[in-house]
Design an enzyme around this catalytic site. Structure first.
Site, PDB file in Angstrom:
ATOM      1  N   HIS A  18       0.877  -1.187   0.000  1.00  0.00           N
ATOM      2  CA  HIS A  18       0.000   0.000   0.000  1.00  0.00           C
ATOM      3  C   HIS A  18       0.901   1.219   0.000  1.00  0.00           C
ATOM      4  O   HIS A  18       1.673   1.411   0.946  1.00  0.00           O
ATOM      5  CB  HIS A  18      -0.889  -0.005   1.239  1.00  0.00           C
ATOM      6  CG  HIS A  18      -1.724  -1.240   1.360  1.00  0.00           C
ATOM      7  ND1 HIS A  18      -2.989  -1.334   0.827  1.00  0.00           N
ATOM      8  CD2 HIS A  18      -1.463  -2.450   1.925  1.00  0.00           C
ATOM      9  CE1 HIS A  18      -3.471  -2.545   1.072  1.00  0.00           C
ATOM     10  NE2 HIS A  18      -2.571  -3.243   1.730  1.00  0.00           N
ATOM     11  N   HIS A 196      -8.191  -8.503  -0.191  1.00  0.00           N
ATOM     12  CA  HIS A 196      -7.678  -8.948   1.102  1.00  0.00           C
ATOM     13  C   HIS A 196      -8.717  -9.913   1.682  1.00  0.00           C
ATOM     14  O   HIS A 196      -9.899  -9.571   1.749  1.00  0.00           O
ATOM     15  CB  HIS A 196      -7.517  -7.772   2.062  1.00  0.00           C
ATOM     16  CG  HIS A 196      -6.319  -6.911   1.802  1.00  0.00           C
ATOM     17  ND1 HIS A 196      -6.018  -6.412   0.560  1.00  0.00           N
ATOM     18  CD2 HIS A 196      -5.338  -6.473   2.640  1.00  0.00           C
ATOM     19  CE1 HIS A 196      -4.896  -5.692   0.653  1.00  0.00           C
ATOM     20  NE2 HIS A 196      -4.474  -5.709   1.899  1.00  0.00           N
ATOM     21  N   GLU A 199      -7.156 -12.718   6.478  1.00  0.00           N
ATOM     22  CA  GLU A 199      -6.055 -12.168   7.282  1.00  0.00           C
ATOM     23  C   GLU A 199      -6.521 -12.235   8.735  1.00  0.00           C
ATOM     24  O   GLU A 199      -6.113 -13.086   9.494  1.00  0.00           O
ATOM     25  CB  GLU A 199      -5.756 -10.720   6.862  1.00  0.00           C
ATOM     26  CG  GLU A 199      -4.681 -10.037   7.700  1.00  0.00           C
ATOM     27  CD  GLU A 199      -4.595  -8.522   7.466  1.00  0.00           C
ATOM     28  OE1 GLU A 199      -5.517  -7.940   6.864  1.00  0.00           O
ATOM     29  OE2 GLU A 199      -3.608  -7.915   7.931  1.00  0.00           O
ATOM     30  N   ASP A 278       2.575  -2.633   4.521  1.00  0.00           N
ATOM     31  CA  ASP A 278       2.714  -1.219   4.911  1.00  0.00           C
ATOM     32  C   ASP A 278       4.054  -1.062   5.636  1.00  0.00           C
ATOM     33  O   ASP A 278       4.089  -0.930   6.871  1.00  0.00           O
ATOM     34  CB  ASP A 278       1.565  -0.807   5.840  1.00  0.00           C
ATOM     35  CG  ASP A 278       0.212  -0.976   5.182  1.00  0.00           C
ATOM     36  OD1 ASP A 278      -0.160  -0.124   4.360  1.00  0.00           O
ATOM     37  OD2 ASP A 278      -0.456  -1.982   5.469  1.00  0.00           O
TER      38      ASP A 278
HETATM   39 ZN    ZN Z   1      -2.575  -5.096   2.750  1.00  0.00          ZN
END
Ligand code: ZN
Length: 335
Positions: A18, A196, A199, A278
Site C-alpha cells: 500500500h 484482502h 487475514e 505497509d
Molecule cells: Zn494489505
C-alpha cells in the site's frame, strides 16, 4: 555467499504494497510542514513509538491519520519515489502497488491528483532504476458500496494507468459480498481483481472472494489452513496468496514468526509470495521480510528464489515481461 547477502541481492517482486503505508515518520513530518498541517505528534520518534499495534484496527486508525499530510500531486510523487529508492536498495525488480483513492477523495483531494503523482513517480522509477510496476486501486471495505462505485467511476478515465481493483481496510464485519456488484462492474470494465481475505477474517472470506469477486489473487489468505480442501484447491490451481510476514506478526495474526505458516504453504506447493504490505508501519521492506522468514524457518536458496518465481507467475504483466523478470532471476542464480 553468506545467506543474508544472498537474500539482500536476490531479485524480488512485490505484489502487496500500500503506497500510503510507505509513509515514513520523517516524511510525515516533512509533508506536514510543507502543507502546514498540525500532527498529533511532536517528533518522528513519537510517531514511531505509537506504532505498537494490537490488531488491524489499531493500525488503521493511525494509518488514516498519517495519510492526512498528503495533499498535492508532488506529495504523492515524493511518497512513491521514496518507496522506489527502497525497492532499488532491496533489489526489487517489479512492484504492483495499491493505492486507496477514498482515503484521499473523502477529505477533498481530487482522484487525479493522487493517481497522477503516483504514476509519474513510477515512470521515473522505471527510467532511473529499471523497476517495472503496475497500479491497483483498492476500495475501503468499511465504506459503503456507493462510495466504491464513485471511485470506480473516477478510475475509468485512468484505465491506462490502473490494471486492477482490490479490497482492503477492516476485514471483520465487511465481507466480500458487500462488493459483489462493484467487482462485477470493474471486471466488465476490464480490470483484474484481487481482495484482502483470510487475514483477520474467516476462511469463508477467501471462498467468497474467489467465487463472488472472481479474484486473480488473494491478499494475505493465511487463514486458508482452516480448510484443508481449500489448501489443496489453492495448490492445485496455483491461486496466488500475497503474504506479508512482518505485517502478520506486527498485527498479531501470528504471535511470532516461528508460528507463521508461509513456509508450510510454500512446501505444499502453493503459489505464496513475500510482501511488505505497509512497511513504514510494520518494521521492514522486502529484504527485511525475507530475512525475518528465513531466520525463523531456515530456507534454502532454491526456496528463497521460489518466492520470486511465484511472484513473477502471479504478477499482472505480459508473458514477455514475465520472461524478462525470470531472466533476471536466472542470471542472479547462475552467478
Ligand atoms: Zn494489505
Amino acid at each position: 555467499m553468506h545467506q543474508s547477502n544472498f537474500i539482500q541481492q536476490l531479485p524480488k517482486v512485490e505484489l502487496h504494497l500500500h503506497i500510503e503505508g510507505t509513509l515514513e515518520p520523517e516524511m510525515m513530518f516533512e509533508l506536514a510542514q510543507r502543507n502546514q498541517i498540525t500532527l498529533p505528534f511532536t517528533s518522528p520518534e513519537e510517531v514511531q513509538a505509537a506504532y505498537e499495534f494490537t490488531n488491524l484496527q489499531s493500525f488503521l486508525d493511525i494509518y488514516y491519520q498519517g495519510a492526512n499530510v498528503l495533499i498535492n500531486e508532488q506529495d504523492f510523487y515524493d511518497l512513491t519515489y521514496a518507496y522506489l529508492t527502497r525497492c532499488h536498495k532491496d533489489n526489487v525488480i517489479h512492484s504492483e502497488i495499491f493505492f486507496d483513492p477514498q482515503t484521499h477523495t473523502e477529505r477533498g483531494i481530487p482522484f487525479d491528483t493522487v493517481i497522477n503523482g503516483i504514476h509519474r513517480a513510477l515512470q521515473d522509477g522505471c527510467e532511473e532504476f529499471g523497476i517495472t510496476s503496475r497500479i491497483i486501486m483498492c476500495f475501503l471495505r468499511h465504506l459503503d458500496e456507493e462510495s466504491a462505485f464513485t471511485s470506480l467511476g473516477q478510475a475509468l478515465e485512468h484505465k491506462d494507468k490502473i490494471i486492477g481493483v482490490g479490497l482492503d481496510s477492516s476485514e471483520l464485519g465487511h465481507p466480500p459480498e458487500k462488493f459483489t456488484r462493484v467487482f462485477a462492474k470493474a471486471r466488465e470494465e476490464g480490470f483484474l481483481t484481487v481482495a484482502h481475505a483470510g487475514e483477520e477474517g474467516p476462511v469463508t472470506n477467501i471462498h467468497d472472494s474467489l467465487e463472488l469477486l472472481k479474484v486473480s489473487r488473494i491478499d494475505h489468505g493465511v487463514r486458508c489452513v482452516d480448510d484443508a480442501d481449500l489448501v489443496d484447491y489453492l495448490a492445485k490451481t496455483r491461486m496466488p496468496l500475497t503474504v506479508c510476514p512482518l505485517s502478520n506478526t506486527k498485527l498479531k495474526v501470528f504471535d511470532q514468526m516461528q508460528d507463521h505458516n508461509i513456509v508450510e504453504l510454500l512446501r505444499k506447493g502453493l503459489c505464496v509470495t513475500i510482501n511488505s504490505d505497509d512497511p513504514a508501519y510494520f518494521g521492514g521492506y522486502m529484504t527485511d521480510n525475507f530475512l525475518a522468514v528465513d531466520k525463523s524457518h531456515g530456507l534454502t536458496w532454491e526456496e528463497l528464489a521460489q518466492f520470486t518465481l511465484n511472484a513473477i507467475e502471479a504478477s499482472f504483466v505480459s508473458r514477455e515481461e514475465k520472461l524478462e523478470l525470470t531472466a533476471k532471476l536466472d542470471a542472479f542464480m547462475a552467478d
